[in-house]
Design an enzyme around this catalytic site. Structure first.
Site, PDB file in Angstrom:
ATOM      1  N   GLU A   1       3.735  -5.331  12.386  1.00  0.00           N
ATOM      2  CA  GLU A   1       2.793  -4.218  12.180  1.00  0.00           C
ATOM      3  C   GLU A   1       1.687  -4.745  11.283  1.00  0.00           C
ATOM      4  O   GLU A   1       1.905  -4.985  10.102  1.00  0.00           O
ATOM      5  CB  GLU A   1       3.503  -3.039  11.505  1.00  0.00           C
ATOM      6  CG  GLU A   1       4.654  -2.463  12.291  1.00  0.00           C
ATOM      7  CD  GLU A   1       4.237  -1.822  13.592  1.00  0.00           C
ATOM      8  OE1 GLU A   1       3.038  -1.525  13.750  1.00  0.00           O
ATOM      9  OE2 GLU A   1       5.097  -1.656  14.459  1.00  0.00           O
TER      10      GLU A   1
ATOM     11  N   ASN B   1       0.807  -1.236   0.000  1.00  0.00           N
ATOM     12  CA  ASN B   1       0.000   0.000   0.000  1.00  0.00           C
ATOM     13  C   ASN B   1       0.835   1.279   0.000  1.00  0.00           C
ATOM     14  O   ASN B   1       0.458   2.261  -0.617  1.00  0.00           O
ATOM     15  CB  ASN B   1      -1.013  -0.013   1.150  1.00  0.00           C
ATOM     16  CG  ASN B   1      -0.366  -0.088   2.507  1.00  0.00           C
ATOM     17  OD1 ASN B   1       0.707  -0.675   2.672  1.00  0.00           O
ATOM     18  ND2 ASN B   1      -0.980   0.503   3.500  1.00  0.00           N
TER      19      ASN B   1
ATOM     20  N   CYS C   1      -3.252   1.381   6.400  1.00  0.00           N
ATOM     21  CA  CYS C   1      -3.636   0.593   7.580  1.00  0.00           C
ATOM     22  C   CYS C   1      -4.287   1.472   8.633  1.00  0.00           C
ATOM     23  O   CYS C   1      -5.040   0.990   9.466  1.00  0.00           O
ATOM     24  CB  CYS C   1      -2.412  -0.102   8.150  1.00  0.00           C
ATOM     25  SG  CYS C   1      -1.087   1.061   8.538  1.00  0.00           S
TER      26      CYS C   1
ATOM     27  N   GLU D   1       7.432   0.619  16.061  1.00  0.00           N
ATOM     28  CA  GLU D   1       8.472   1.175  15.211  1.00  0.00           C
ATOM     29  C   GLU D   1       8.600   2.656  15.553  1.00  0.00           C
ATOM     30  O   GLU D   1       7.866   3.183  16.363  1.00  0.00           O
ATOM     31  CB  GLU D   1       8.092   0.997  13.731  1.00  0.00           C
ATOM     32  CG  GLU D   1       8.020  -0.464  13.326  1.00  0.00           C
ATOM     33  CD  GLU D   1       7.860  -0.680  11.820  1.00  0.00           C
ATOM     34  OE1 GLU D   1       7.120   0.086  11.179  1.00  0.00           O
ATOM     35  OE2 GLU D   1       8.500  -1.603  11.289  1.00  0.00           O
TER      36      GLU D   1
ATOM     37  N   GLY E   1       2.226  -6.080   7.331  1.00  0.00           N
ATOM     38  CA  GLY E   1       1.297  -6.732   6.407  1.00  0.00           C
ATOM     39  C   GLY E   1       0.027  -7.112   7.146  1.00  0.00           C
ATOM     40  O   GLY E   1      -0.287  -6.553   8.206  1.00  0.00           O
TER      41      GLY E   1
ATOM     42  N   THR F   1      -1.081 -13.154   7.673  1.00  0.00           N
ATOM     43  CA  THR F   1       0.323 -13.408   7.335  1.00  0.00           C
ATOM     44  C   THR F   1       1.206 -13.203   8.565  1.00  0.00           C
ATOM     45  O   THR F   1       2.158 -13.958   8.784  1.00  0.00           O
ATOM     46  CB  THR F   1       0.800 -12.459   6.210  1.00  0.00           C
ATOM     47  OG1 THR F   1      -0.220 -12.359   5.225  1.00  0.00           O
ATOM     48  CG2 THR F   1       2.073 -12.957   5.573  1.00  0.00           C
TER      49      THR F   1
HETATM   50  P1  NAP Z   1       0.170  -9.417   3.285  1.00  0.00           P
HETATM   51  O1  NAP Z   1      -0.553 -10.213   2.290  1.00  0.00           O
HETATM   52  O2  NAP Z   1       0.176  -9.874   4.692  1.00  0.00           O
HETATM   53  O3  NAP Z   1       1.663  -9.284   2.729  1.00  0.00           O
HETATM   54  C1  NAP Z   1       2.652  -8.503   3.384  1.00  0.00           C
HETATM   55  C2  NAP Z   1       4.008  -8.980   2.914  1.00  0.00           C
HETATM   56  O4  NAP Z   1       4.236 -10.302   3.420  1.00  0.00           O
HETATM   57  C3  NAP Z   1       4.124  -9.090   1.398  1.00  0.00           C
HETATM   58  O5  NAP Z   1       5.433  -8.743   0.998  1.00  0.00           O
HETATM   59  C4  NAP Z   1       3.848 -10.565   1.183  1.00  0.00           C
HETATM   60  O6  NAP Z   1       4.319 -11.062  -0.025  1.00  0.00           O
HETATM   61  C5  NAP Z   1       4.577 -11.175   2.358  1.00  0.00           C
HETATM   62  N1  NAP Z   1       4.178 -12.538   2.708  1.00  0.00           N
HETATM   63  C6  NAP Z   1       3.089 -13.239   2.324  1.00  0.00           C
HETATM   64  N2  NAP Z   1       3.111 -14.483   2.864  1.00  0.00           N
HETATM   65  C7  NAP Z   1       4.238 -14.566   3.615  1.00  0.00           C
HETATM   66  C8  NAP Z   1       4.811 -15.585   4.430  1.00  0.00           C
HETATM   67  N3  NAP Z   1       4.242 -16.778   4.580  1.00  0.00           N
HETATM   68  N4  NAP Z   1       5.966 -15.326   5.070  1.00  0.00           N
HETATM   69  C9  NAP Z   1       6.555 -14.113   4.955  1.00  0.00           C
HETATM   70  N5  NAP Z   1       6.070 -13.112   4.188  1.00  0.00           N
HETATM   71  C10 NAP Z   1       4.918 -13.329   3.528  1.00  0.00           C
HETATM   72  O7  NAP Z   1      -0.347  -7.914   3.311  1.00  0.00           O
HETATM   73  P2  NAP Z   1      -0.677  -7.013   2.076  1.00  0.00           P
HETATM   74  O8  NAP Z   1      -1.959  -7.497   1.466  1.00  0.00           O
HETATM   75  O9  NAP Z   1       0.531  -6.871   1.220  1.00  0.00           O
HETATM   76  O10 NAP Z   1      -0.915  -5.598   2.784  1.00  0.00           O
HETATM   77  C11 NAP Z   1      -2.130  -5.219   3.340  1.00  0.00           C
HETATM   78  C12 NAP Z   1      -2.133  -5.449   4.839  1.00  0.00           C
HETATM   79  O11 NAP Z   1      -1.025  -4.782   5.436  1.00  0.00           O
HETATM   80  C13 NAP Z   1      -3.362  -4.888   5.509  1.00  0.00           C
HETATM   81  O12 NAP Z   1      -3.839  -5.825   6.435  1.00  0.00           O
HETATM   82  C14 NAP Z   1      -2.856  -3.646   6.216  1.00  0.00           C
HETATM   83  O13 NAP Z   1      -3.608  -3.253   7.340  1.00  0.00           O
HETATM   84  C15 NAP Z   1      -1.488  -4.088   6.593  1.00  0.00           C
HETATM   85  N6  NAP Z   1      -0.629  -2.934   6.861  1.00  0.00           N
HETATM   86  C16 NAP Z   1      -0.275  -2.674   8.155  1.00  0.00           C
HETATM   87  C17 NAP Z   1       0.503  -1.575   8.443  1.00  0.00           C
HETATM   88  C18 NAP Z   1       0.901  -1.244   9.863  1.00  0.00           C
HETATM   89  O14 NAP Z   1       1.781  -0.416  10.038  1.00  0.00           O
HETATM   90  N7  NAP Z   1       0.294  -1.837  10.861  1.00  0.00           N
HETATM   91  C19 NAP Z   1       0.936  -0.737   7.403  1.00  0.00           C
HETATM   92  C20 NAP Z   1       0.549  -1.045   6.101  1.00  0.00           C
HETATM   93  C21 NAP Z   1      -0.232  -2.153   5.830  1.00  0.00           C
HETATM   94  P3  NAP Z   1       3.284 -11.102  -1.269  1.00  0.00           P
HETATM   95  O15 NAP Z   1       3.144  -9.719  -1.747  1.00  0.00           O
HETATM   96  O16 NAP Z   1       3.937 -11.970  -2.263  1.00  0.00           O
HETATM   97  O17 NAP Z   1       2.016 -11.689  -0.768  1.00  0.00           O
END
Ligand code: NAP
Length: 519
Positions: A286, A188, A320, A500, A264, A268
């Site tokens: 996070e 994002n 997020c 962080e 993420g 995950t």
């Molecule tokens: P995601 O599907 O959880 O993916 C996050 C990262 O983890 C991506 O690089 C992903 O690779 C990787 N990943 C996937 N499976 C994994 C595994 N088994 N082991 C290690 N890494 C793995 O999240 P997203 O859809 O990219 O992002 C949206 C989410 O992020 C939302 O829930 C949002 O709230 C959260 N977010 C949180 C914050 C915060 O600061 N709290 C900030 C921004 C976003 P791939 O791209 O290949 O799947």
């Protein structure tokens, strides 16, 4: 085995004009057009070189605004992670002993180079994510530069603790780099969030193996070129592109990577925690959010309405920290809803590269389908679509197959339904009335997530009282997304573990060691 020293080799000879004049919009546009046509390949950055994945596989990188692949990204695997770890291990010996002043100088150069290339990076981020160019230019890229600048200077002003044990001994604490950090980030806010991890990790003397989301890899790759130009020693930062299971999982499982910083989704995050626990890794998570926005009857609606519209729909609701549950005190409920809908209806949805666009595309077809699913569900749960709910009809020809959705406002939902409890991560918000402070605090906390909240009131005592009771890592009062890099950032409950930012990041990426000297 090594490829040429370029992330996007076919491009390099075509862009000297862009490099020389970073703010030349015509040149930047040409660069973007060239990327769109050429099907470039984004390679890994390992040991200071851009290299193809060992297995030679690539994935299409789709531009969300058009729905068309415009480049390819390495589909790496555990073999590539292994090479990155070897490079990071070799670099650690020298980098961890490099003086803080020198590390600082290099990070400041990286910050300067990001700022020099702001237009080029902003365009690349906009093409890769679907976010409005104006947002990438004013938020994502400047904040990435600030992250490097902040930690470059923070390491020059650290203090250490000392404890005198009566007349027996003097204790002092060393904070040493931990080794190799694994840094995993989402799609994002690609460069912004990745730099939020890379900058403190390497500033503290660690080396890093980072994995951006495979959906948005372009600016991470461009950052590597800037690190190269800033003379960051080879192997200090390594980027391995690919999917979560093929690259993220080997990073979290690698025994030589002892520190994992992950941003993420919660699902995950749980997998990451499970992989790290048996290896006793230091982990920062996070994760997701379902953030409440609370508007009391005494709020200044001239500030609260635009503030709530921004917090609901910034980056198409894909931050997020976006507030997706708005609670409004009953006496002003209808006024607020009318004003909110009026302002939201004026948001211009369209081609992210158009300067007038407020709302761009959703990052992928999968994410668009997920958001649409929740709009359907909301109606089954008794909600009324007060605005939006479908694709806009004003999209230009270039973007006719892109992933667009109108900002969507839902009213009439029960507080505890799925739509109000599960993270949607798109331009969808619900608005619900409340009658008392006690009731709205209970609503805000009736959720598995605890990332952020915003409260709008002109009563200072109430602001303090409510902020203290809400279970979120950040509470904004009469503002949203106001940033100070020194403050702790992170979530409670299923929104994460650890913090962080500022000293929290410096502590996370270092190992405290007590030295006890007898008198
Ligand atoms: P995601 O599907 O959880 O993916 C996050 C990262 O983890 C991506 O690089 C992903 O690779 C990787 N990943 C996937 N499976 C994994 C595994 N088994 N082991 C290690 N890494 C793995 O999240 P997203 O859809 O990219 O992002 C949206 C989410 O992020 C939302 O829930 C949002 O709230 C959260 N977010 C949180 C914050 C915060 O600061 N709290 C900030 C921004 C976003 P791939 O791209 O290949 O799947």
């Amino acid at each position: 085995m090594w490829a040429r020293k370029s992330a996007i080799a076919p491009l390099r000879k075509n862009i000297p004009a862009v490099r020389a004049a970073a703010v030349d919009n015509a040149a930047v546009a040409k660069y973007t057009d060239f990327v769109a046509r050429s099907g470039v390949r984004i390679n890994n950055y390992i040991g200071g070189r851009f290299v193809a994945p060992v297995a030679g596989n690539y994935l299409d990188n789709v531009e969300p605004a058009t729905g068309e692949p415009y480049s390819q990204v390495g589909d790496s695997d555990a073999q590539d992670v292994e090479r990155a770890v070897a490079a990071a291990e070799e670099a650690f010996a020298g980098w961890s002993r490099t003086a803080a002043a020198e590390r600082s100088r290099i990070l400041l150069r990286i910050a300067d180079l990001i700022e020099r290339d702001i237009e080029k990076l902003a365009r690349a981020e906009s093409v890769d994510t679907g976010k409005p160019l104006s947002l990438a230019r004013t938020l994502d890229i400047p904040r990435a530069a600030s992250n490097f600048r902040f930690f470059a200077t923070a390491i020059l002003h650290t203090e250490t603790e000392a404890h005198v044990t009566d007349n027996l001994a003097l204790n002092y604490t060393l904070r040493q780099p931990r080794g190799i950090a694994g840094l995993i980030s989402p799609w994002n806010l690609p460069l912004y969030l990745l730099s939020w991890k890379i900058a403190p990790a390497i500033a503290c003397g660690n080396t890093a193996v980072a994995k951006p989301s495979e959906l948005t890899p372009m600016t991470a790759s461009m950052l590597c070129e800037l690190c190269d130009e800033a003379a960051l020693p080879a192997g200090v930062l390594n980027i391995v592109h690919g999917t979560g299971p093929n690259v993220g999982a080997p990073i979290t499982a690698h025994p030589k990577i002892n520190t994992i910083s992950f941003t993420g989704g919660t699902v995950t995050g749980r997998k990451v925690a499970e992989a790290c626990a048996p290896l006793f890794k230091k982990v920062s998570l996070e994760l997701g959010g379902k953030n409440p926005t609370i508007v009391f009857a005494d709020a200044d609606l001239n500030a609260a309405i635009p503030g709530a519209v921004r917090s609901s729909f910034a980056n198409q609701g894909q931050v997020c920290l976006c507030g997706s549950r708005i609670f409004v005190e009953r006496p002003i409920y209808q006024n607020f809803v009318d004003g909110f809908i009026d302002k939201t209806a004026k948001l211009r949805v369209g081609d992210p590269l158009e300067p007038t666009t407020d709302q761009g595309a959703i990052v992928s077809k999968t994410q668009l389908d997920k958001v649409k699913f929740y709009i359907e569900l909301a109606q089954q749960e008794g909600g009324r679509i007060a605005l939006g709910g479908s694709a806009p009809d004003t999209i230009n020809h270039r973007c006719r197959s892109g992933y667009f959705l109108q900002p969507t406002v839902i009213t009439g939902l029960p507080v505890s339904c799925r739509t109000n409890r599960e993270e949607i991560f798109g331009p969808v918000v619900s608005i619900t009335p409340f009658d008392s402070e006690e009731e709205v605090v209970a609503h805000a906390n009736d959720c598995d997530y605890g990332l952020a909240s915003s409260v709008w009131t002109q009563n200072l005592s109430r602001a303090h009282r409510v902020a203290e009771q809400i279970h979120t890592g950040t509470v904004w009062v009469n503002c949203w997304l106001l940033r100070d890099l020194r403050v702790p950032f992170g979530g409670m409950k299923q929104s994460g573990v650890g913090r962080e930012g500022g000293n929290e990041a410096l502590r996370f990426f270092t190992e405290p060691k007590n030295i006890c000297i007898a008198k």
